[in-house]
Design a protein around this motif. Structure first.
Motif, PDB file in Angstrom:
ATOM      1  N   THR A 259       2.304   1.319  -6.013  1.00 45.71           N
ATOM      2  CA  THR A 259       0.949   1.072  -5.520  1.00 45.71           C
ATOM      3  C   THR A 259      -0.129   1.469  -6.533  1.00 45.71           C
TER       4      THR A 259
ATOM      5  N   ASN B 174       7.876  -5.231  -4.708  1.00 41.98           N
ATOM      6  CA  ASN B 174       6.413  -5.303  -4.724  1.00 41.98           C
ATOM      7  C   ASN B 174       5.899  -5.313  -6.164  1.00 41.98           C
TER       8      ASN B 174
ATOM      9  N   GLU C  83       4.191  -2.283   3.473  1.00 44.28           N
ATOM     10  CA  GLU C  83       2.839  -2.776   3.758  1.00 44.28           C
ATOM     11  C   GLU C  83       2.718  -3.018   5.256  1.00 44.28           C
TER      12      GLU C  83
ATOM     13  N   CYS D 130      -7.410  -0.566   0.127  1.00 46.62           N
ATOM     14  CA  CYS D 130      -7.615  -1.070  -1.237  1.00 46.62           C
ATOM     15  C   CYS D 130      -9.007  -0.742  -1.753  1.00 46.62           C
TER      16      CYS D 130
ATOM     17  N   SER E 215       0.790  -1.230   0.000  1.00 46.58           N
ATOM     18  CA  SER E 215       0.000   0.000   0.000  1.00 46.58           C
ATOM     19  C   SER E 215       0.825   1.285   0.000  1.00 46.58           C
ATOM     20  N   ARG E 216       2.098   1.194   0.359  1.00 47.89           N
ATOM     21  CA  ARG E 216       2.916   2.405   0.484  1.00 47.89           C
ATOM     22  C   ARG E 216       4.153   2.336  -0.390  1.00 47.89           C
ATOM     23  N   CYS E 217       3.972   1.892  -1.599  1.00 52.24           N
ATOM     24  CA  CYS E 217       5.060   1.697  -2.555  1.00 52.24           C
ATOM     25  C   CYS E 217       4.854   2.664  -3.718  1.00 52.24           C
TER      26      CYS E 217
ATOM     27  N   TYR F  68      -2.449  -0.940  -8.565  1.00 49.28           N
ATOM     28  CA  TYR F  68      -3.752  -1.475  -8.158  1.00 49.28           C
ATOM     29  C   TYR F  68      -4.833  -1.089  -9.163  1.00 49.28           C
TER      30      TYR F  68
END
Length: 164
Positions: free
Chosen positions: A38, A125, A70, A81, A33-35, A41
């Protein structure tokens, strides 16, 4: 290599296997979630929407092994998400993808080579694997390959069980 019998746990704590999606092509992705990646998605969700009726299921496996990107609880991941990217595809419990604690799904998937012939550890990721409806991996794409890139779409379309 058939991954269908490997036990997995959904983000909401339900025990299952990838066999729950038997007869469907899968796009398995380690997510965070913090890449910087991200935003992928969005592309993953578009693939889910575009190909679900033809037999594709995208499956996300959150992982915190890459610079702690994450860190959230399963509930926080699910909320992020859904609210940020409208994710409707199945999300699994947070797992490790490398090392002695690697989840068995990733212990198997890391044996799959990418287009350059390299197998081995997940590098970052958002690595992606396409599995045929028989549960056998047919392609691996590294993190920088966008979900909707021509090569990912071609690999998905080649294994979709439903009519075009």
């Amino acid at each position: 290599m058939n991954l269908s019998d490997i036990a997995v746990t959904t983000l909401d704590g339900r025990a299952t296997t990838l066999g729950e999606h038997a007869g469907r092509a899968l796009l398995v992705v380690n997510v965070a979630s913090r890449c910087g990646m991200t935003p992928q998605y969005s592309g993953l969700e578009r693939l889910q929407q575009r190909y679900a009726e033809r037999g594709l299921t995208v499956i996300g496996f959150p992982c915190n092994q890459f610079m702690g990107q994450e860190p959230g609880t399963n509930e926080e991941i699910a909320q992020f998400c859904a609210s940020t990217y409208g994710v409707s595809f199945p999300m699994m419990d947070k797992v490790e993808v490398n090392g002695p604690g690697a989840h068995p799904v990733f212990a198997a998937l890391t044996q799959v080579a990418d287009a350059t012939g390299d197998a081995g550890d997940v590098a970052w990721n958002f690595e992606k694997w396409v599995l045929g409806a028989d549960g056998v991996p047919v392609a691996r794409f590294r993190s920088r390959t966008e979900p909707e890139s021509a090569e990912v779409v071609a690999a998905i379309e080649a294994v979709l069980p439903g009519p075009s």
